[in-house]
Design an enzyme around this catalytic site. Structure first.
Site, short mmCIF file in Angstrom:
data_model
loop_
_atom_site.label_atom_id
_atom_site.label_comp_id
_atom_site.label_asym_id
_atom_site.label_seq_id
_atom_site.Cartn_x
_atom_site.Cartn_y
_atom_site.Cartn_z
N LYS A 185 -8.47 7.31 9.80
CA LYS A 185 -8.32 6.01 9.48
C LYS A 185 -6.30 6.82 10.16
CE LYS A 185 -5.96 1.94 7.70
NZ LYS A 185 -6.02 1.06 6.47
N ARG A 224 2.31 5.65 -0.36
CA ARG A 224 1.50 5.63 -0.24
C ARG A 224 0.99 7.22 0.00
NH1 ARG A 224 0.65 0.33 -1.46
NH2 ARG A 224 -0.22 -1.26 0.59
N LYS A 229 -8.12 8.69 4.93
CA LYS A 229 -7.09 7.89 5.96
C LYS A 229 -5.46 8.69 5.61
CE LYS A 229 -5.45 3.47 4.07
NZ LYS A 229 -5.33 2.19 3.59
N CYS A 288 -1.97 0.83 -4.45
CA CYS A 288 -3.66 0.80 -4.01
C CYS A 288 -4.27 0.80 -5.76
CB CYS A 288 -4.07 0.99 -3.25
SG CYS A 288 -3.82 1.38 -1.85
N GLU A 342 -11.62 16.20 2.19
CA GLU A 342 -11.50 14.64 2.24
C GLU A 342 -13.92 14.51 2.64
OE1 GLU A 342 -10.53 12.68 0.04
OE2 GLU A 342 -8.66 13.20 -0.23
N SER A 348 -3.78 -1.83 12.54
CA SER A 348 -2.34 -3.19 12.63
C SER A 348 -1.45 -2.07 14.27
CB SER A 348 -1.74 -3.78 11.43
OG SER A 348 -0.93 -2.43 11.62
N ARG A 383 0.86 -4.47 6.91
CA ARG A 383 0.62 -5.03 5.12
C ARG A 383 2.35 -6.26 5.45
NH1 ARG A 383 3.46 0.59 3.56
NH2 ARG A 383 0.72 1.75 4.08
N CYS A 418 -10.01 -2.38 -2.02
CA CYS A 418 -8.18 -1.94 -2.20
C CYS A 418 -8.09 -2.79 -3.15
CB CYS A 418 -7.91 -1.14 -0.93
SG CYS A 418 -6.20 -0.36 -1.47
N TYR A 460 -8.57 -5.13 15.96
CA TYR A 460 -7.79 -6.63 16.28
C TYR A 460 -8.22 -7.04 17.30
CZ TYR A 460 -5.81 -4.92 11.72
OH TYR A 460 -5.71 -4.73 10.28
C1 PBG Z 1 -5.54 -1.20 1.95
C2 PBG Z 1 -5.82 -0.94 3.56
C3 PBG Z 1 -3.95 -0.92 4.54
C4 PBG Z 1 -4.84 -1.06 6.15
C5 PBG Z 1 -6.82 -1.25 5.63
N1 PBG Z 1 -6.21 -1.35 3.68
C6 PBG Z 1 -3.25 -0.53 4.28
C7 PBG Z 1 -2.21 0.47 4.13
O1 PBG Z 1 -3.53 1.20 3.58
O2 PBG Z 1 -1.10 -0.33 3.61
C8 PBG Z 1 -4.70 -0.90 7.09
C9 PBG Z 1 -4.58 -1.86 8.11
C10 PBG Z 1 -3.73 -2.04 8.98
O3 PBG Z 1 -2.84 -1.80 10.06
O4 PBG Z 1 -5.15 -2.38 10.24
N2 PBG Z 1 -5.36 0.04 1.46
#
Ligand code: PBG
Length: 326
Positions: free
Chosen positions: A248, A217, A195, A130, A233, A274, A205, A120, A313
């Site tokens: 995700k 986004r 996603k 991105c 998708e 996260s 972030r 990415c 995590y």
């Molecule tokens: C990159 C990406 C993101 C995450 C994984 N790859 C962030 C986003 O799309 O802003 C998020 C992972 C997480 O929150 O643990 N595009």
């Protein structure tokens, strides 16, 4: 048959019978551990919103990978925090890029590990989006080139799996073509297929220093209200050559995980992101919940919904518990 002939509590009577009829089993092999690599040596910067997670320089990262592997967590997902960013994320495509260096270092010291490389631009662009910006929006087709270049560069460095997380249309096809052309036809693609534009990415972030500097986004990530669109998708990514499809975030999207597994019968990954992690940690720190118990319940629910692979995590903490159960 109804009560009193049927008594569902009979099979909950003791621990052994409960284990015997357990339907879902979480395994250490299901877990993928996400890691953040940054420049320098001996660096281990705590990520304040994600207790127990760090931005690590390559040397520290290699040691962390050794610990993961020793616990049976043999798959890691790498994110890079580069020294410099640029308009288009070209820094992500360089053979001496931060993740490329990390992959080489890990591979030089550890045999028994699977390195999944996130693909990415957001960690590598000055604006935090991105892809390449044209007219205040991420331009789909010019971003595809950078994503393909980044993928080939990561494969060259030794990545075992390429995981595009950008949500551009057609990227799986372009990446597959580019990998094949460069001789990496054996490298699988794990696509972040569905996603969502989610508030749960907040702590990430901070960790990846990738927050968008303007806007959000939602012109490329999905609307949390939609699930039929997620199926489209996913179908598109499979058609383009995805080997593993990902949903995700995970926890607020268990219905999407369920539909994905049942409609496509593909290896399905879910990203326990996260914000989902940090909520459990924060409530645990306050003693409002039993952190370890809730963690295992969350991971089990993701598996039960249909995920074969869980990116989390919590991976090392969960591995300790699973290893203790053996
Ligand atoms: C990159 C990406 C993101 C995450 C994984 N790859 C962030 C986003 O799309 O802003 C998020 C992972 C997480 O929150 O643990 N595009």
């Amino acid at each position: 048959m109804a009560f009193p002939d049927t008594r569902l509590r009979r099979l909950r009577y003791n621990k052994i019978v409960r284990h015997m009829v357990t339907e879902t089993h979480l395994r250490v092999e299901d877990l993928v551990y996400p890691l953040f690599v940054c420049p320098g040596t001996g660096v281990k910067n705590p990520i304040s919103s994600m207790p127990g997670n760090y931005q690590m320089s390559v040397d520290v990262l290699v040691e962390e990978c050794k610990i993961a592997v020793s616990k049976g967590v043999k798959s890691v997902l790498l994110f890079g925090i580069p020294e410099h960013k640029d308009e288009h994320g070209h820094v992500a495509c360089q053979s001496d890029g931060i993740v490329q260096k990390a992959i080489r270092a890990i591979k030089a010291e550890i045999n028994d590990i699977l390195i999944i490389a996130d693909v990415c631009n957001c960690e590598y662009t000055t604006h935090g989006h991105c892809g390449t910006i044209i007219d205040n929006d991420v331009d789909n087709d010019s971003t595809l080139k950078t994503l393909a270049d980044q993928s080939v560069s990561l494969a060259e460095a030794g990545a075992d799996v390429i995981a595009p997380s950008d949500m551009m249309d057609g990227r799986v096809l372009r990446i597959r073509e580019a990998l094949d052309l460069a001789g990496y036809e054996k490298i699988p693609i794990m696509s972040y297929a569905a996603k969502y534009a989610s508030g749960f990415y907040g702590p990430f972030r901070e960790a990846a220093e990738s927050a968008p500097q303007f806007g959000d986004r939602s012109t490329y990530q999905m609307n949390p209200a939609n699930s039929d669109e997620a199926m489209r998708e996913i179908a598109a990514d499979i058609e383009e050559g995805a080997d593993i499809v990902m949903v995700k975030p995970a926890l607020s999207y268990l219905d999407i995980i369920y539909r994905t597994k049942h409609e496509f019968e593909m290896p399905t990954a879910a990203y326990n992101v996260s914000g989902e992690f940090s909520m459990v940690k924060a409530a645990g720190e306050k003693d409002w919940i039993d952190e370890k118990r809730v963690m295992m319940e969350v991971l089990l629910s993701i598996k039960r919904a249909g995920a074969d692979i869980i990116i989390t995590y919590h991976a090392l903490d969960a591995a300790d518990i699973l290893n203790g159960q053996k």
